[in-house]
Design a protein around this motif. Structure first.
Motif, mmCIF file in Angstrom:
data_model
loop_
_atom_site.group_PDB
_atom_site.id
_atom_site.type_symbol
_atom_site.label_atom_id
_atom_site.label_comp_id
_atom_site.label_asym_id
_atom_site.label_seq_id
_atom_site.Cartn_x
_atom_site.Cartn_y
_atom_site.Cartn_z
ATOM 1 N N SER A 154 33.460 34.839 34.436
ATOM 2 C CA SER A 154 34.777 34.537 34.988
ATOM 3 C C SER A 154 34.870 35.160 36.373
ATOM 4 N N THR A 155 35.321 34.385 37.362
ATOM 5 C CA THR A 155 35.418 34.862 38.735
ATOM 6 C C THR A 155 36.815 34.593 39.269
ATOM 7 N N ARG A 156 37.369 35.573 39.996
ATOM 8 C CA ARG A 156 38.672 35.402 40.619
ATOM 9 C C ARG A 156 38.659 36.076 41.981
ATOM 10 N N GLU A 157 39.563 35.638 42.851
ATOM 11 C CA GLU A 157 39.715 36.209 44.181
ATOM 12 C C GLU A 157 40.970 37.075 44.211
ATOM 13 N N VAL A 158 40.838 38.304 44.677
ATOM 14 C CA VAL A 158 41.973 39.225 44.776
ATOM 15 C C VAL A 158 41.918 39.897 46.145
ATOM 16 N N GLY A 159 42.838 39.528 47.017
ATOM 17 C CA GLY A 159 42.926 40.182 48.321
ATOM 18 C C GLY A 159 41.649 40.132 49.124
ATOM 19 N N GLY A 160 40.912 39.027 49.078
ATOM 20 C CA GLY A 160 39.678 38.904 49.831
ATOM 21 C C GLY A 160 38.452 39.410 49.106
ATOM 22 N N LEU A 161 38.617 39.987 47.921
ATOM 23 C CA LEU A 161 37.485 40.444 47.128
ATOM 24 C C LEU A 161 37.249 39.474 45.974
ATOM 25 N N ARG A 162 35.989 39.181 45.708
ATOM 26 C CA ARG A 162 35.646 38.354 44.555
ATOM 27 C C ARG A 162 35.319 39.266 43.379
ATOM 28 N N VAL A 163 36.015 39.044 42.264
ATOM 29 C CA VAL A 163 35.824 39.860 41.063
ATOM 30 C C VAL A 163 35.155 38.997 40.002
ATOM 31 N N THR A 164 33.990 39.421 39.539
ATOM 32 C CA THR A 164 33.260 38.718 38.492
ATOM 33 C C THR A 164 33.316 39.533 37.214
ATOM 34 N N SER A 165 33.810 38.914 36.156
ATOM 35 C CA SER A 165 33.894 39.574 34.852
ATOM 36 C C SER A 165 32.745 39.087 33.986
ATOM 37 N N LEU A 166 31.802 39.968 33.714
ATOM 38 C CA LEU A 166 30.665 39.613 32.877
ATOM 39 C C LEU A 166 31.043 39.722 31.408
ATOM 40 N N PRO A 167 30.457 38.897 30.549
ATOM 41 C CA PRO A 167 30.770 38.991 29.116
ATOM 42 C C PRO A 167 30.370 40.357 28.562
ATOM 43 N N ARG A 168 31.128 40.797 27.598
ATOM 44 C CA ARG A 168 30.810 42.074 26.957
ATOM 45 C C ARG A 168 29.433 42.008 26.320
ATOM 46 N N ASP A 169 28.653 43.066 26.488
ATOM 47 C CA ASP A 169 27.309 43.154 25.932
ATOM 48 C C ASP A 169 27.257 44.375 25.018
ATOM 49 N N GLY A 170 27.644 44.182 23.764
ATOM 50 C CA GLY A 170 27.655 45.284 22.816
ATOM 51 C C GLY A 170 28.693 46.324 23.206
ATOM 52 N N ASP A 171 28.233 47.522 23.518
ATOM 53 C CA ASP A 171 29.131 48.626 23.874
ATOM 54 C C ASP A 171 29.418 48.678 25.373
ATOM 55 N N LEU A 172 28.883 47.725 26.141
ATOM 56 C CA LEU A 172 29.013 47.745 27.597
ATOM 57 C C LEU A 172 29.826 46.556 28.081
ATOM 58 N N CYS A 173 30.726 46.808 29.049
ATOM 59 C CA CYS A 173 31.487 45.732 29.680
ATOM 60 C C CYS A 173 31.505 46.000 31.176
ATOM 61 N N GLU A 174 31.206 44.982 31.981
ATOM 62 C CA GLU A 174 30.991 45.197 33.406
ATOM 63 C C GLU A 174 31.808 44.231 34.243
ATOM 64 N N ARG A 175 32.292 44.744 35.379
ATOM 65 C CA ARG A 175 32.964 43.935 36.398
ATOM 66 C C ARG A 175 32.258 44.190 37.723
ATOM 67 N N ALA A 176 32.026 43.132 38.505
ATOM 68 C CA ALA A 176 31.365 43.245 39.801
ATOM 69 C C ALA A 176 32.314 42.768 40.887
ATOM 70 N N LEU A 177 32.554 43.614 41.890
ATOM 71 C CA LEU A 177 33.465 43.293 42.981
ATOM 72 C C LEU A 177 32.651 43.101 44.254
#
Length: 640
Positions: free
Chosen positions: A417-440
């Motif tokens: 899932s990707t969204r734009e917030v104030g000029g930044l692109r935020v990518t929400s990666l699917p949860r992988d077990g005990d880990l959840c990651e977002r990339a800006l």
């Protein structure tokens, strides 16, 4: 259970009741003092005889607790004491919109528009998280003296509605003056019904009555809602058109919350002083407070080569950072007369100069305190990384929130899932077990990673942790670049070294299974890839599995990090296949110090060799290369 709560009573040994600040059919709201976090809170006492109602309330409070927004009243805690349930919320000195209307009469279109724009923004956030409020009314819109609007009671009112209330309105839940037509007809509340209720609340604020007019009995409002009746707006002025859109009888004809925010903003945007407050709230978050508890057993590091969805990286940060980096001075001092890094400059959302960007200033332990006892962990793992650890009541670490920087932007495939917030692109990666990651993706084409991770059980949801930390980062970067480090590194720190200068251009030719003929030119620096801040370096070939990764890292101890071996005359550790098959990792301490939190910290070299051949040969190569890198560090740093 408290039979009759009074001033001075203490809830679960933590929340001291100070005064009742609101009463209603759904409970009493108290101003209270949280002795653990030393802050004022609001606590709502609800008395429920039905266990199903209690479970409903817990579920609604959990939904509300995951929302973080400057126009949403935060939910911190839920306490179940049998017949008494306590919801612990952020304390907001304010009056409700209903109280403002009672005290002052109708509001101006400009003031109502400012409030509506802010509440629409809150709804856009909640709807984006899959949370429907279900009871947007003037009673649940709080307004401070300065005009900051906050939406409260997400779903909580719905969970507390009594059977008596339902019987009056024929089983329809909600306040009839503000109900959307579809809800009046018995359909469940949804995102578009929240938008209608906001429009109805604003209509009442400027017109002095419900859009359904005035009636003596709640059933009359329901009948008018079902009929699609709406009174004309006479005082709305610039709000007339936005209100008409929000109050459309058919849900499909109404704007969503984000569009409603834009419509209201064009008609009557919040004044500059309110916008400044909102910016400040995004920056500060909750009151700054960091708890320090005795350190429990440290969690294991993630491998240097972390398996992820990232497939391709585009470009790399320019190599060749000199010794001492941006703090450098000819005498090896702290970089300038004050010994501090330069203040943050640059456009909002930019990461800026890598070596002075401070990941710890993108984290706020207090903003995560509702998930547990939160403490900043400033020196663990990579130099461009910072963590907040969350502990349970016994002091055990149960979760970790991590922020770190990347020199490169990743591209992804699959379900993201990707969204734009104030000029930044935020990518929400699917949860992988005990880990959840977002990339800006920053505005200067670098990357900030935010990770939530479960370390124990029970533990907060890692994606809720990642989202809460991401919201805090976005709030900061909405107003400026990544904050700078406030002090230069120690003179003997690895943070002053360029990792790519520590091994020769022939590094790859020493890796088992690498054919020198497969390299375009072993002395070509294009076969080296410096990481963020040049605090890591990757030597790679054009073909085959051969690769060497050297990274500067930090830990609290190395004794459990592999088999103890001699590396260049010092005690080091080998971990065969820790980073996968056909690999061997070596670690060697560089220096030991006390970090800003007072914890013993080991700064270390971590080198991993990938190649073909036996594990023994890979480990021999890792050992010799690590020793060579350590000698190069000794030659570069003063006092070594």
């Amino acid at each position: 259970m408290l039979s009759t709560p009074e001033d001075g009573d203490k809830i679960v040994g933590r929340y001291v009741l100070r005064e009742a600040i609101g009463r209603g059919g759904m409970g009493v709201v108290w101003r209270a003092w949280d002795e653990r976090l030393r802050r004022e809170v609001a606590v709502k006492c609800a008395r429920l005889d039905d266990p199903r109602a209690t479970q409903r309330l817990i579920a609604e409070a959990r939904n509300a607790g995951r929302l973080h927004h400057p126009n949403i009243v935060g939910v911190f805690d839920f306490v179940d004491q049998g017949a008494d349930c306590w919801i612990v919320m952020e304390y907001v000195p304010s009056r409700s919109l209903a109280q403002l209307m009672d005290d002052r009469g109708p509001l101006s279109p400009e003031e109502a528009g400012s409030i509506g724009c802010q509440i629409a923004d809150a709804l856009a956030k909640s709807h984006g998280e899959g949370v429907v409020h279900g009871d947007v009314t003037p009673e649940n819109i709080l307004v401070t003296e300065d005009g900051l609007a906050r939406l409260t009671d997400f779903g909580i009112s719905r969970a507390l509605w009594s059977d008596a209330t339902q019987s009056v309105t024929g089983g329809v839940r909600g306040k009839p003056r503000y109900l959307a037509p579809e809800v009046a007809k018995g359909k469940p509340a949804g995102e578009k019904s929240d938008v209608f209720s906001l429009g109805a609340s604003l209509f009442a604020a400027v017109e002095g009555q419900s859009p359904y007019g005035e009636a003596e009995h709640p059933m009359a409002y329901l009948a008018r809602a079902i009929e699609g009746h709406r009174e004309p707006a006479r005082r709305a002025g610039p709000l007339a058109e936005p209100l008409a859109a929000l109050l459309a009888a058919e849900p499909r004809q109404r704007p969503d919350a984000a569009r409603a925010r834009r419509l209201l903003g064009h008609a009557a945007a919040p004044p500059p002083h309110v916008q400044e407050q909102l910016a400040d709230r995004r920056t500060v978050g909750l009151p700054s407070l960091t708890l320090r508890l005795p350190r429990a057993v440290r969690r294991r590091r993630r491998p240097l080569a972390l398996a992820a969805l990232a497939l391709v990286t585009a470009g790399a940060v320019t190599a060749g950072l000199l010794l001492f980096g941006p703090w450098g001075s000819e005498d090896g001092g702290e970089g300038g007369p004050t010994g501090t890094a330069a203040p943050a400059t640059g456009r909002p959302g930019a990461l800026g100069e890598p070596r002075t960007a401070d990941p710890c200033r993108l984290l706020a332990a207090a903003s995560l305190s509702r998930f547990g006892d939160a403490a900043l962990d400033p020196d663990y793992g990579e130099i461009d990384r910072c963590d907040v650890l969350l502990r349970n009541g016994s002091g055990d670490e149960v979760a970790d929130v991590e922020v770190n920087f990347d020199a490169d932007l990743d591209t992804y495939e699959g379900e993201v899932s990707t969204r734009e917030v104030g000029g930044l692109r935020v990518t929400s990666l699917p949860r992988d077990g005990d880990l959840c990651e977002r990339a800006l993706a920053t505005t200067d084409h670098r990357q900030i990673r935010v990770r939530g991770k479960r370390l124990g059980s029970p533990s907060p949801d890692p994606c809720q942790l990642a989202d809460a930390a991401t919201d805090h980062v976005l709030g900061l970067l909405d107003d400026g670049p990544v904050p700078r480090r406030t002090a230069a590194p120690a003179p003997d720190s690895l943070a002053r070294v360029d990792a790519c200068t520590l091994l020769g251009d022939d590094t790859l030719t020493r890796v088992p299974g690498v054919d020198p003929k497969s390299l375009k030119n072993p002395k070509n620096p294009k076969n080296r890839d410096p990481g963020f801040g040049a605090w890591s370096c990757d030597w790679f070939g054009d073909e085959g599995p051969g690769e060497v990764e050297l990274q500067f890292s930090r830990d609290n101890a190395l004794e459990d990090d592999g088999k103890a071996v001699d590396i260049g005359g010092a005690r080091g550790y080998l971990a065969p296949e820790e980073a996968g098959e056909d690999s061997c990792t070596a670690r060697l301490a560089h220096r030991t110090y006390r970090n800003s939190a007072g914890d013993r910290t080991v700064e270390l070299l971590q080198l991993t060799v990938y190649g073909s051949g036996s594990t023994k040969r890979l480990c021999e190569t890792a050992t010799s290369l690590t020793a060579e890198a350590a000698r190069a560090v000794a030659d570069q740093l003063p006092g070594e």
